[in-house]
Design a protein around this motif. Structure first.
Motif, short mmCIF file in Angstrom:
data_model
loop_
_atom_site.label_atom_id
_atom_site.label_comp_id
_atom_site.label_asym_id
_atom_site.label_seq_id
_atom_site.Cartn_x
_atom_site.Cartn_y
_atom_site.Cartn_z
N ALA A 1 0.85 -1.20 0.00
CA ALA A 1 0.00 0.00 0.00
C ALA A 1 0.88 1.25 0.00
O ALA A 1 1.88 1.32 0.71
CB ALA A 1 -0.90 -0.02 1.23
N ALA A 2 0.51 2.23 -0.78
CA ALA A 2 1.28 3.47 -0.83
C ALA A 2 1.03 4.26 0.46
O ALA A 2 -0.10 4.33 0.93
CB ALA A 2 0.88 4.29 -2.04
N GLY A 3 2.08 4.82 1.02
CA GLY A 3 1.95 5.56 2.27
C GLY A 3 1.34 6.93 2.08
O GLY A 3 1.25 7.44 0.97
N ASP A 4 0.93 7.52 3.20
CA ASP A 4 0.33 8.85 3.22
C ASP A 4 1.44 9.86 3.55
O ASP A 4 1.95 9.89 4.67
CB ASP A 4 -0.78 8.86 4.29
CG ASP A 4 -1.48 10.20 4.40
OD1 ASP A 4 -0.81 11.25 4.28
OD2 ASP A 4 -2.70 10.19 4.61
N VAL A 5 1.78 10.67 2.57
CA VAL A 5 2.91 11.58 2.69
C VAL A 5 2.71 12.59 3.83
O VAL A 5 3.64 12.85 4.60
CB VAL A 5 3.14 12.31 1.34
CG1 VAL A 5 4.18 13.42 1.48
CG2 VAL A 5 3.58 11.32 0.27
N GLU A 6 1.52 13.12 3.97
CA GLU A 6 1.26 14.12 5.02
C GLU A 6 1.42 13.52 6.42
O GLU A 6 1.98 14.14 7.31
CB GLU A 6 -0.14 14.74 4.85
CG GLU A 6 -0.20 15.82 3.77
CD GLU A 6 0.87 16.91 3.93
OE1 GLU A 6 1.03 17.43 5.05
OE2 GLU A 6 1.57 17.21 2.94
N LYS A 7 0.91 12.31 6.59
CA LYS A 7 1.06 11.65 7.90
C LYS A 7 2.53 11.34 8.18
O LYS A 7 3.01 11.46 9.31
CB LYS A 7 0.23 10.36 7.95
CG LYS A 7 -1.26 10.65 8.09
CD LYS A 7 -2.05 9.37 8.28
CE LYS A 7 -3.55 9.67 8.38
NZ LYS A 7 -4.36 8.50 7.99
N GLY A 8 3.24 10.94 7.15
CA GLY A 8 4.67 10.67 7.30
C GLY A 8 5.42 11.92 7.71
O GLY A 8 6.31 11.88 8.58
N LYS A 9 5.04 13.03 7.12
CA LYS A 9 5.70 14.30 7.42
C LYS A 9 5.56 14.65 8.90
O LYS A 9 6.51 15.13 9.53
CB LYS A 9 5.07 15.40 6.56
CG LYS A 9 5.69 16.76 6.73
CD LYS A 9 5.02 17.78 5.82
CE LYS A 9 5.71 19.13 5.95
NZ LYS A 9 5.15 20.12 5.01
N GLU A 10 4.38 14.39 9.46
CA GLU A 10 4.13 14.69 10.88
C GLU A 10 5.03 13.87 11.80
O GLU A 10 5.61 14.39 12.75
CB GLU A 10 2.68 14.35 11.24
CG GLU A 10 1.78 15.54 11.36
CD GLU A 10 0.33 15.11 11.51
OE1 GLU A 10 0.03 14.38 12.49
OE2 GLU A 10 -0.47 15.47 10.62
#
Ligand code: HEM
Ligand code: HEM
Length: 186
Positions: A1-10
């Motif tokens: 599954a492709a990750g969520d960039v915004e959540k990763g940034k946090e």
């Protein structure tokens, strides 16, 4: 599954930025640059820093072990996606006088000691061959050298088919230093 960039940034801002900087471009050469890396490779590393109960992690590192301990599967995917989207900045060279020697080894290996060309797996420009062979171009020389030493010591044994462990067992300290300097210039 492709990750969520915004959540990763946090998560990156909260836990990782202290060493790797907010965008994964660490400016302290013992901490790797994570920006622009293939997400599958980054996720694999985060898993490999985790140790099962009573076992040693495939990538045994006392700084990263506590960092990954509380990360969930989706946190890992999100972090990997975030870093993969960041633009890598040039890493820091240690000793520029070794670059030419390192270039010969990177491109041609060393037939005398059965060292294959690094370019055969990491590609001539160091951008790697997804998904198994990571990009290593532009990485800080001090970090790259630390990984070659870790593969040799066996504290890092997470490479597919033990390719890296076999290769570094045939390299001299001088060769490891030289090739690490050249890789920064890619
Ligand atoms: C290595 C991610 C927090 C210090 C790495 C690598 C990744 C990573 C993916 C391997 C890079 C590669 O193989 O090219 C993260 C994430 C963090 C985090 C997602 C937050 C959850 C930190 C912090 C520090 C740190 C806070 C410093 C206290 C290091 C060091 C290495 C490393 C020293 C090299 C480890 C080794 O020699 O195997 N990190 N990092 N990291 N990181 Fe982090
Ligand atoms: C990983 C350097 C040759 C396969 C790495 C890493 C470095 C490196 C520094 C870790 C990257 C990081 O932590 O971000 C070199 C050098 C080479 C060389 C200097 C030549 C002397 C090769 C060759 C192969 C190979 C010929 C394939 C047969 C791999 C693989 C990994 C890796 C599979 C990833 C391991 C993992 O999943 O953690 N290499 N490499 N390398 N290399 Fe090489």
């Amino acid at each position: 599954a492709a990750g969520d960039v915004e959540k990763g940034k946090e998560i990156a801002a909260g836990i990782c930025a202290g060493c790797h900087n907010a965008d994964g471009n660490s400016t302290i050469p013992i901490y790797p640059i994570l920006a622009g890396q293939e997400p599958g490779y980054t996720a694999k590393q985060l898993h490999d820093f985790k140790a099962a109960a009573g076992e040693t992690a495939a990538r045994d590192n006392m700084i990263m072990a506590p960092m990954v301990a509380t990360l969930s599967e989706s946190d890992i995917e999100n972090l990997a996606a975030y870093y993969s989207q960041q633009k890598p900045q040039p890493g820091i060279v240690g000793d520029a006088s070794l670059i030419e020697e390192g270039k010969r080894l990177y491109q041609g290996g060393n037939l005398e000691n059965f060292i294959p060309a690094c370019s055969s797996c990491h590609s001539p420009n160091g951008q790697g061959i997804p998904p198994h062979y990571p990009r290593i171009d532009g990485q800080h020389a001090a970090y790259t050298l630390s990984q070659l030493q870790a593969f040799r010591l066996g504290t890092r044994k997470n490479d597919t088919n033990s390719a890296m462990q076999m290769i570094v067992s045939r390299m001299s300290e001088q060769e490891m230093k030289a090739v690490s300097e050249y890789i920064t210039t890619l």
